[in-house]
Design an enzyme around this catalytic site. Structure first.
Site, PDB file in Angstrom:
ATOM      1  N   ARG A 133       0.845  -1.189   0.000  1.00 27.55           N
ATOM      2  CA  ARG A 133       0.000   0.000   0.000  1.00 27.55           C
ATOM      3  C   ARG A 133       0.886   1.246   0.000  1.00 27.55           C
ATOM      4  O   ARG A 133       1.943   1.271   0.627  1.00 27.55           O
ATOM      5  CB  ARG A 133      -0.912   0.031   1.245  1.00 27.55           C
ATOM      6  CG  ARG A 133      -2.066  -0.979   1.192  1.00 27.55           C
ATOM      7  CD  ARG A 133      -3.104  -0.618   0.136  1.00 27.55           C
ATOM      8  NE  ARG A 133      -4.240  -1.535   0.129  1.00 27.55           N
ATOM      9  CZ  ARG A 133      -4.366  -2.592  -0.674  1.00 27.55           C
ATOM     10  NH1 ARG A 133      -3.422  -2.883  -1.552  1.00 27.55           N
ATOM     11  NH2 ARG A 133      -5.458  -3.344  -0.607  1.00 27.55           N
ATOM     12  N   HIS A 181      -1.111  -0.357  -9.829  1.00 27.53           N
ATOM     13  CA  HIS A 181      -1.753  -1.265  -8.868  1.00 27.53           C
ATOM     14  C   HIS A 181      -2.226  -2.565  -9.547  1.00 27.53           C
ATOM     15  O   HIS A 181      -3.417  -2.900  -9.542  1.00 27.53           O
ATOM     16  CB  HIS A 181      -2.946  -0.574  -8.169  1.00 27.53           C
ATOM     17  CG  HIS A 181      -3.265  -1.202  -6.842  1.00 27.53           C
ATOM     18  ND1 HIS A 181      -3.604  -0.462  -5.720  1.00 27.53           N
ATOM     19  CD2 HIS A 181      -3.302  -2.499  -6.445  1.00 27.53           C
ATOM     20  CE1 HIS A 181      -3.837  -1.292  -4.708  1.00 27.53           C
ATOM     21  NE2 HIS A 181      -3.658  -2.535  -5.122  1.00 27.53           N
TER      22      HIS A 181
HETATM   23  N1  LIG Z   1      -0.525  -4.424  -5.120  1.00 24.28           N
HETATM   24  C1  LIG Z   1      -1.362  -5.414  -5.259  1.00 24.28           C
HETATM   25  O1  LIG Z   1      -1.808  -5.705  -6.375  1.00 24.28           O
HETATM   26  C2  LIG Z   1      -1.770  -6.232  -4.056  1.00 24.28           C
HETATM   27  C3  LIG Z   1      -2.484  -7.418  -4.248  1.00 24.28           C
HETATM   28  C4  LIG Z   1      -2.818  -8.190  -3.148  1.00 24.28           C
HETATM   29  C5  LIG Z   1      -2.448  -7.775  -1.869  1.00 24.28           C
HETATM   30  N2  LIG Z   1      -1.761  -6.608  -1.714  1.00 24.28           N
HETATM   31  C6  LIG Z   1      -1.363  -6.161  -0.363  1.00 24.28           C
HETATM   32  O2  LIG Z   1      -0.618  -7.204   0.245  1.00 24.28           O
HETATM   33  C7  LIG Z   1      -0.979  -7.243   1.609  1.00 24.28           C
HETATM   34  C8  LIG Z   1      -0.604  -8.574   2.217  1.00 24.28           C
HETATM   35  O3  LIG Z   1      -1.472  -9.580   1.756  1.00 24.28           O
HETATM   36  P1  LIG Z   1      -1.440 -11.054   2.376  1.00 24.28           P
HETATM   37  O4  LIG Z   1      -2.574 -11.791   1.800  1.00 24.28           O
HETATM   38  O5  LIG Z   1      -0.065 -11.622   2.265  1.00 24.28           O
HETATM   39  O6  LIG Z   1      -1.695 -10.727   3.923  1.00 24.28           O
HETATM   40  P2  LIG Z   1      -1.538 -11.715   5.152  1.00 24.28           P
HETATM   41  O7  LIG Z   1      -1.639 -13.138   4.730  1.00 24.28           O
HETATM   42  O8  LIG Z   1      -2.459 -11.224   6.218  1.00 24.28           O
HETATM   43  O9  LIG Z   1      -0.018 -11.516   5.643  1.00 24.28           O
HETATM   44  C9  LIG Z   1       0.389 -10.342   6.276  1.00 24.28           C
HETATM   45  C10 LIG Z   1       1.829 -10.518   6.718  1.00 24.28           C
HETATM   46  O10 LIG Z   1       2.291  -9.256   7.232  1.00 24.28           O
HETATM   47  C11 LIG Z   1       2.787  -9.456   8.553  1.00 24.28           C
HETATM   48  N3  LIG Z   1       2.538  -8.286   9.389  1.00 24.28           N
HETATM   49  C12 LIG Z   1       1.355  -7.679   9.653  1.00 24.28           C
HETATM   50  N4  LIG Z   1       1.537  -6.647  10.496  1.00 24.28           N
HETATM   51  C13 LIG Z   1       2.862  -6.600  10.762  1.00 24.28           C
HETATM   52  C14 LIG Z   1       3.671  -5.779  11.581  1.00 24.28           C
HETATM   53  N5  LIG Z   1       3.148  -4.786  12.303  1.00 24.28           N
HETATM   54  N6  LIG Z   1       4.991  -6.028  11.625  1.00 24.28           N
HETATM   55  C15 LIG Z   1       5.535  -7.054  10.927  1.00 24.28           C
HETATM   56  N7  LIG Z   1       4.819  -7.881  10.137  1.00 24.28           N
HETATM   57  C16 LIG Z   1       3.494  -7.652  10.065  1.00 24.28           C
HETATM   58  C17 LIG Z   1       2.033 -10.641   9.080  1.00 24.28           C
HETATM   59  O11 LIG Z   1       2.750 -11.179  10.188  1.00 24.28           O
HETATM   60  P3  LIG Z   1       2.288 -12.559  10.887  1.00 24.28           P
HETATM   61  O12 LIG Z   1       2.713 -13.635   9.917  1.00 24.28           O
HETATM   62  O13 LIG Z   1       3.050 -12.572  12.134  1.00 24.28           O
HETATM   63  O14 LIG Z   1       0.803 -12.469  11.056  1.00 24.28           O
HETATM   64  C18 LIG Z   1       1.986 -11.539   7.851  1.00 24.28           C
HETATM   65  O15 LIG Z   1       3.185 -12.249   7.716  1.00 24.28           O
HETATM   66  C19 LIG Z   1      -2.477  -6.934   1.590  1.00 24.28           C
HETATM   67  O16 LIG Z   1      -2.899  -6.449   2.841  1.00 24.28           O
HETATM   68  C20 LIG Z   1      -2.586  -5.893   0.496  1.00 24.28           C
HETATM   69  O17 LIG Z   1      -2.499  -4.600   1.028  1.00 24.28           O
HETATM   70  C21 LIG Z   1      -1.408  -5.828  -2.777  1.00 24.28           C
END
Ligand SMILES: NC(=O)c1ccc[n+]([C@@H]2O[C@H](COP(=O)([O-])OP(=O)(O)OC[C@H]3O[C@@H](n4cnc5c(N)ncnc54)[C@H](OP(=O)(O)O)[C@@H]3O)[C@@H](O)[C@H]2O)c1
Length: 307
Positions: free
Chosen positions: A222, A270
């Site tokens: 983001r 994006h």
């Molecule tokens: N640009 C694009 O096209 C696109 C597409 C899809 C997603 N995204 C972005 O990618 C993000 C991640 O997606 P996801 O499905 O991988 O999410 P997810 O499965 O919820 O994984 C989030 C990861 O971030 C870690 N995390 C969260 N808060 C943290 C903090 N304060 N300090 C350190 N690590 C932290 C979590 O730690 P833990 O493992 O300890 O819980 C987990 O490993 C989405 O929220 C979205 O914003 C972007």
């Protein structure tokens, strides 16, 4: 009953739900419907206030992986579950996007681009995969897959998450000290953290400055997590080597943004990992069936942590 909101695409999405799950009653916004009959909403960019009109709402399904714009909504009552997509075909795309960033750095594409603009034919020393240090922020559905794939491909991979994680071939770190350690040893930083209270503004001047000279920053999460002004300063001073940016604080990126024309920045609109409608609908349907049979749904967001 399931209500689908996806702006102009609402009817198309309703048709997908109807074809995958004809047994589930489904309407598309703004079909006339008794608000009390709506128990589920599947949505993409729903307008503010939409949820307040449905007194028997049980869950809202985001048709995306990121829920930062939904967690703080005042029209989403605390008892209503917020559910996001988990992978659903997006992790494979995110791996490709991260590979793009890694190759920009490893194969010196931005250096060669600069030479190209001056018609300079000069070979730079090659960099092997095993010498390329990649730091992945976020080790969830996206980041975990990215880190594992890059490690398997032979890169030196570090990962950072909130809690301790274990991924084969990846040096997994957590806590503030882990972030400091990772930043100091990272040639390509790939940000795939959810945007939460704890991660907004995380990639600020002081953290970016901890990266080694010449490092490249990939932001695929983001825009509000990255200080764009600091990034520009560090690129212009020569400390950072480049950036691959998919997300921005304001989207679409304003036409007068200095990011657009910077020679060391590659911009995409994006598209790092787009929602795939087929797998997305399948995942929501699977969750609806679990809920109907009293089982737990996958991808339920913890609204206290924001992801
Ligand atoms: N640009 C694009 O096209 C696109 C597409 C899809 C997603 N995204 C972005 O990618 C993000 C991640 O997606 P996801 O499905 O991988 O999410 P997810 O499965 O919820 O994984 C989030 C990861 O971030 C870690 N995390 C969260 N808060 C943290 C903090 N304060 N300090 C350190 N690590 C932290 C979590 O730690 P833990 O493992 O300890 O819980 C987990 O490993 C989405 O929220 C979205 O914003 C972007």
């Amino acid at each position: 009953m399931l209500l689908v909101y996806a702006g102009d695409e609402s009817v198309t999405w309703r048709a997908l739900f109807a074809s995958q799950a004809p047994d589930i009653a489904c309407v598309a916004w703004p079909d006339a419907v008794d608000p009390a009959a709506v128990t589920w909403i599947a949505c993409w960019n729903p307008p503010e206030g939409l949820f307040a009109g449905f007194p028997n709402l049980r869950a809202v399904f985001a048709l995306g992986a990121g829920v930062d714009r939904l967690v703080a909504r005042t029209d989403l009552a605390a008892h209503v579950e917020l559910v996001r997509l988990v992978d659903a075909g997006m992790a494979a795309q995110m791996i490709e996007y991260a590979q793009l960033g890694v190759l920009l750095w490893q194969r010196r594409c931005l250096d060669y681009r600069a030479q190209q603009l001056q018609a300079v034919w000069r070979k730079l020393p090659p960099i092997a995969r095993g010498e390329t240090r990649v730091g992945v922020l976020g080790l969830g559905a996206m980041g975990g897959a990215v880190a594992a794939a890059l490690a398997q491909a032979g890169y030196r991979v570090w990962g950072w998450s909130r809690r301790a994680r274990q991924i084969d071939g990846v040096r997994c770190l957590h806590e503030a000290s882990g972030l400091t350690e990772l930043l100091g040893e990272t040639d390509v930083l790939v940000n795939i953290l959810p945007s939460t209270m704890a991660t907004r503004g995380l990639l600020d001047r002081s953290h970016l400055a901890q990266l080694p000279a010449g490092a490249l920053v990939v932001n695929a999460a983001r825009g509000d997590q990255l200080d764009a002004a600091a990034l520009l300063d560090l690129l212009d001073s020569g400390h950072l080597g480049g950036a691959l940016l998919d997300v921005f604080a304001t989207e679409p990126l304003p036409t007068d943004s200095p990011l657009w024309l910077h020679p060391r920045i590659v911009i995409t609109p994006h598209v790092a990992a787009s929602t795939l409608s087929g797998p997305a609908v399948a995942q929501v349907v699977d969750n609806l069936r679990r809920a109907h049979s009293g089982g737990p749904m996958s991808g339920v967001v913890d609204r206290s942590t924001g992801y």
